[in-house]
Design a protein around this motif. Structure first.
Motif: not given
Ligand SMILES: O=C1O[C@H](COP(=O)(O)O)[C@@H](O)[C@H](O)[C@H]1O
Length: 463
Positions: A344-350
């Motif tokens: 899972r990649v944390p929310d908030g990265f673009s």
């Protein structure tokens, strides 16, 4: 490696293999080790007088830029005998010339090698004799087993060197250090983390006047059965206790025994192609079928692809694609390991989170680990980055290294008999399916990336 005085007898010394690869490789070895004492005996069907033979050897040494004391000594002392290698008397006379237990290098077509070995049964080979054989080793698992049995009547297994110059290449040798001398890489190499592996050797070279051999072999045997499965073995085997030939080759044999076609289905897991006319750089190439010496009815593939699985605890479920082609416009020579996405990649990265990849390249020999980092500017935009390193070249180019092992009687960089048979066992279902016509022979223009649609198809087993 030991540099004890040695005798090398080249059977087939007047042939193309000897002048193109073997003698230049020998020159490289002698140039790198000026103290080496080598008695070189050439034997072949051609009639050469001594000056003509010496000129031939000198030309081959010069083509490799080899010079120095050991080179000069070998040139001064080398002898040549016109020999019918299929007669006992000629072989006896040849071996009687050897000042040391000889290494007999069969630079001969496979059928002639077999006949020569049959005759050698009648010859008293000196204790310590080494036999070095070029590929292809047999033409299927059964004939490889027959040849193994014949060779074992002559010398013990550790004195048989089934030559594979890929095993002496910097990238392949570096697999051992990279995997087993680091804490960080090895634990990631399993089905838990790896999604797929590709071992690819696509060349822009075409037939290069080798129709006599290649039109029978084809890309699957020429490259995958002979070389790329050995690379696979070193990449997927468990850690050996030491780098002795016995331990390394034991580990390789274990993974090769566990290797099988993906889903056991040749139609799903293999593809084949043949190049048509085209252009690479400034070279216009004829279609393979129009090359001199090619028999179109052989339907020989110049591009072969097959996907396998190492069915053991570590690797099961990971497709491993092996591929090699000739006359390919964009050469690609590498091992590419694609890792599974992060859980899972944390929310908030673009930005795009790419799958990590470890790329080990041939020519140039090196590695690049492709990962994601925080990018410049907005620190939460993911950016691709690369950790790269060059692999140090070995002390010698591949053929020089192979010859060094042969003269030292160390079989580490050669293929053991059981593994040679396993490699045939792995490819045989594909060869059978191709012979039956179950998999179409597609065409591609020389200079292209391969037949239409190939690059878009995902690796079997990868969604
Ligand atoms: O053994 C072989 O290898 C070469 C590729 O290896 P390289 O070291 O010359 O790049 C291949 O072109 C040839 O067909 C094959 O027989």
């Amino acid at each position: 490696m030991t540099t004890e005085p040695a005798t090398l007898i080249v059977l087939g010394a007047s042939g193309d293999l000897a002048s193109r690869l073997l003698l230049p490789g020998l020159g490289e070895l002698l140039a790198a080790e000026p103290e080496r004492q080598l008695q070189l005996i050439g034997a072949g069907v051609e009639e050469y007088d001594e000056p003509a033979w010496r000129d031939r050897v000198r030309t081959a040494f010069e083509s490799a830029g080899a010079s120095g004391e050991a080179v000069d000594r070998a040139l001064e002392s080398t002898v040549y005998r016109t020999t019918d290698v299929t007669t006992v008397d000629d072989l006896r006379e040849l071996i009687a010339l050897a000042e040391h237990a000889p290494a007999l290098y069969f630079a001969l077509p496979p059928a002639v090698t077999v006949r020569a070995c049959e005759q050698l049964r009648e010859v008293d080979l000196p204790e310590g004799t080494t036999l070095a054989l070029e590929k292809p080793f047999g033409s299927d698992a059964a004939s490889a087993a027959d040849l193994n049995r014949l060779l074992l009547e002559l010398v013990p297994e550790e004195r048989i060197q089934r030559v594979d110059h890929f095993l002496a290449r910097a990238t392949v040798l570096n697999l051992l250090g990279l995997r087993f001398a680091n804490r960080t890489i090895e634990p990631l190499l399993s089905s838990e983390h790896v999604e797929s592996i590709e071992i690819v050797y696509d060349e822009d070279l075409a037939l290069e006047n080798r129709a006599r051999y290649y039109d029978k072999a084809g890309a699957l045997v020429d490259m995958i059965q002979s070389h790329l499965l050995q690379v696979l073995a070193l990449l997927t085997m468990e850690a050996p206790g030491s780098l002795s030939a016995e331990e390394v080759r034991d580990q390789k044999a274990i993974v090769l025994r566990a290797t099988r076609l993906w889903r056991g289905d040749p139609a799903l897991s293999s593809r084949r192609g043949q190049y048509g006319a085209g252009r690479i750089g400034d070279r216009d190439l004829p279609a393979y079928a129009d090359e001199p010496g090619v028999h179109p009815a052989n339907a020989t593939e110049t591009l072969a692809e097959m996907t396998v699985e190492v069915a053991n605890w570590r690797w099961t479920g990971v497709p491993i694609l092996l591929r090699s082609g000739k006359a390919i416009g964009t050469t690609r020579k590498e091992i590419l390991i694609t890792f599974r996405p992060p859980p899972r990649v944390p929310d908030g990265f673009s930005g795009e989170v790419r799958q990590d990849r470890l790329r080990l390249t041939f020519k140039p020999d090196g590695m690049a680990w492709e990962i994601n980092v925080n990018g410049p500017g907005d620190p939460f935009t993911i950016d691709p980055a690369e950790i790269a390193a060059d692999f140090n070249p070995g002390a010698l180019p591949a053929y020089g290294e192979v010859l060094s092992g042969i003269l030292a009687g160390d079989p580490l960089l050669s293929v053991r008999g059981d593994s040679a048979e396993e490699c045939w066992r792995i490819v045989e279902p594909v060869l059978d399916a191709w012979r039956r016509g179950d998999v179409p022979l597609e065409t591609y223009p020389a200079g292209s990336a391969g037949p239409d649609g190939w690059s878009e198809r995902p690796i079997p087993g990868v969604d």
